[in-house]
Design a protein around this motif. Structure first.
Motif, short mmCIF file in Angstrom:
data_model
loop_
_atom_site.label_atom_id
_atom_site.label_comp_id
_atom_site.label_asym_id
_atom_site.label_seq_id
_atom_site.Cartn_x
_atom_site.Cartn_y
_atom_site.Cartn_z
N ALA A 1 0.73 -1.37 0.03
CA ALA A 1 -0.03 0.00 0.02
C ALA A 1 0.99 1.28 0.14
O ALA A 1 0.72 2.21 -0.84
CB ALA A 1 -0.95 -0.04 1.15
N TYR B 1 2.53 1.62 -3.32
CA TYR B 1 1.65 2.00 -4.45
C TYR B 1 1.52 3.44 -4.10
O TYR B 1 1.63 4.22 -5.33
CB TYR B 1 0.62 1.28 -4.42
N LEU B 2 1.16 4.00 -2.94
CA LEU B 2 0.71 5.37 -2.85
C LEU B 2 2.11 6.34 -3.16
O LEU B 2 1.95 7.37 -3.69
CB LEU B 2 0.44 5.57 -1.31
N SER B 3 3.30 5.78 -2.92
CA SER B 3 4.52 6.79 -3.01
C SER B 3 4.96 6.72 -4.44
O SER B 3 5.20 7.95 -4.93
CB SER B 3 5.69 6.00 -2.19
N ALA C 1 1.99 8.96 -6.02
CA ALA C 1 2.20 10.48 -5.84
C ALA C 1 3.62 11.21 -6.65
O ALA C 1 3.35 12.04 -7.09
CB ALA C 1 2.52 10.47 -4.11
N ILE D 1 -4.59 6.75 -7.89
CA ILE D 1 -4.41 6.94 -6.21
C ILE D 1 -5.61 5.93 -5.58
O ILE D 1 -5.09 5.27 -4.61
CB ILE D 1 -4.12 8.21 -5.85
N SER D 2 -6.56 6.33 -5.65
CA SER D 2 -7.78 5.56 -4.89
C SER D 2 -7.53 3.96 -5.00
O SER D 2 -8.40 3.34 -4.22
CB SER D 2 -8.97 6.20 -5.34
N TRP E 1 -5.32 2.15 -4.28
CA TRP E 1 -4.23 1.44 -3.45
C TRP E 1 -4.77 0.08 -2.60
O TRP E 1 -4.13 -0.57 -2.54
CB TRP E 1 -3.58 2.34 -2.44
N GLY F 1 -10.97 2.46 2.62
CA GLY F 1 -10.46 3.06 1.58
C GLY F 1 -11.40 3.74 0.82
O GLY F 1 -11.17 4.90 0.17
N THR G 1 4.06 -3.37 -7.01
CA THR G 1 3.53 -3.52 -5.88
C THR G 1 2.91 -5.19 -5.72
O THR G 1 3.25 -5.73 -4.78
CB THR G 1 2.18 -2.75 -5.75
#
Length: 320
Positions: free
Chosen positions: A108, A111-113, A116, A125-126, A128, A176, A251
Motif C-alpha cells: 500500500a 503504491y501510494l508513494s 504520488a 491513487i484511490s 491502492w 479506502g 506492488t
C-alpha cells in the motif's frame, strides 16, 4: 528458492475413488481446469450470452455460499493446528499475523508513494487497496500444484497468513472506499471460522473428512469458473497502460512478496523461542511468492476505484 511441480495422476483404481477425492492436488487440478474454462469461454465467444448473464446473476450467491464453506474448512483445519499442531503454542500465531500485516502495509505504501511521485490522478491513487489482498483459494491451489517435499507446517502457515491477510485487506478496502458493505464477506468468514473453533477436536476431524472433497471438487472449481469470467482486453492492457501498469508490477509481485517475507522473518524472530515456527527463511520465501495472487478482493477494489467497464479495470484484472 525452488518450486517443484507435482506429477498429478488422475487415474482412479477400482478401489481408490475415496482416496482420489481426498487428494488435494487432484482438487487443485480440477480448480485450475475450471478457471481456464471460465476464462476461455468468456473471451472466445464459446459461451452463449445467456450463460454470461447467468454469471452476473449467480456470482454473488456462488461467492458467498462457496466462501462460507471454504473458510469453514480452513477454520476446521486451523482448529486442529491450535489443538496439537503448528499453533499449539497460541503465541505462534503472531508470526503469520505479522507477515499479513507487513504484507498489507508495504505494498500500500509503495503504491501510494510511486503514484504520488508520478503525479498520478486521484482515481489511480484511490486504487491502492487492490494491491493489499491475497486470494486464499487461488493461493492454496497454486501451493497444491507447486509444492513437493515441503514441511507440513508450511501449508498451515499459508492458511493462517492468508486468512489474516484477507481480513486486513477487506478492512483496508472498506476504509479506502468508505464502503462498509464490503465487510459482509468478512462477517461470513468470521462466522464460519468461529463455528470451527467452537467444536470438539474429534468432531472437527470428522467434518474435515466430509467437507474436504466437497470443497475441493465442487465449491472451489465452481467458484473459479465464475470468478475468472472477465474480459481480457489486450488493447487496454498494452495501449493505455501508463502508470497503473507500472504501479501494479511494482506492488503486486514485488513489494507484496517483500512485505510478507519480511513480516514472517520478523515475527519468527520476536516471538518467544518456544513459540517459533519450525520453518526456514526459504520456506517463508516460497509462501511469500504466492502472496501476490490478489484476484477476488483486488478485483472488487478495482471495480470500486475504476468501474468494471473501464480500461483501468481491464488492466487491473489482467495483472492481479
Amino acid at each position: 528458492m525452488r518450486w517443484h511441480f507435482h506429477q498429478v495422476r488422475l487415474h482412479i483404481g477400482k478401489n481408490e475413488p475415496v482416496k482420489f477425492f481426498r487428494d488435494e492436488r487432484a482438487g487443485a487440478v480440477f480448480m485450475l481446469l475450471a478457471a481456464c474454462l471460465g476464462f476461455l469461454g468468456a473471451n472466445s465467444g464459446m459461451f452463449a450470452p445467456e450463460l454470461l448473464d447467468l454469471r452476473n446473476v449467480s456470482w454473488p450467491w456462488v461467492s458467498q455460499i462457496g466462501m462460507v464453506l471454504f473458510f469453514s474448512l480452513i477454520g476446521f483445519e486451523l482448529r486442529n493446528e491450535f489443538a496439537g499442531g503448528l499453533f499449539q503454542n497460541p503465541r505462534a500465531i503472531l508470526v503469520p499475523a505479522l507477515a499479513a500485516a507487513v504484507g498489507v502495509v508495504v505494498p500500500a505504501l509503495v503504491y501510494l508513494s510511486i503514484a504520488a511521485a508520478a503525479g498520478s490522478d486521484a482515481q489511480i491513487i484511490s486504487g491502492w487497496p487492490m494491491v493489499t489482498a491475497t486470494d486464499v483459494s487461488f493461493a492454496l491451489m497454486a501451493y497444491s500444484l507447486l509444492a513437493r517435499g515441503l514441511p507440513r507446517e508450511l501449508r498451515a502457515f499459508l492458511l493462517s497468513f492468508a486468512v489474516i491477510d484477507d481480513i486486513l485487506a477487506t478492512v483496508a478496502l472498506a476504509i479506502g472506499f468508505w464502503r462498509f458493505d464490503a465487510l459482509t464477506p468478512l462477517l461470513s468468514t468470521t462466522f464460519a471460522i468461529s463455528i470451527a473453533f467452537a467444536l470438539r477436536t474429534k468432531v472437527v476431524t470428522q467434518v474435515i473428512r466430509w467437507l474436504s472433497p466437497l470443497v475441493a471438487f465442487a465449491v472451489l472449481p465452481t467458484f473459479a469458473f465464475f470468478a475468472v469470467q472477465i474480459r481480457f482486453d489486450p488493447a487496454a492492457l498494452y495501449g493505455s497502460a501508463g502508470p497503473l501498469m507500472v504501479l501494479l508490477f511494482a506492488t503486486r509481485p514485488i513489494s507484496k512478496w517483500v512485505g510478507v517475507f519480511t513480516g514472517a522473518l520478523l515475527g519468527n524472530r520476536v516471538v518467544a523461542p518456544n513459540a517459533r515456527l519450525p520453518l526456514t527463511a526459504a520456506d517463508f520465501l516460497r509462501v511469500a511468492s504466492l502472496a501476490g495472487i490478489g484476484f477476488t478482493v483486488s478485483l472488487l477494489a478495482a471495480d470500486l476505484a475504476f468501474g468494471a467497464n473501464s480500461a483501468l479495470f481491464a488492466i487491473s484484472a489482467t495483472l492481479t
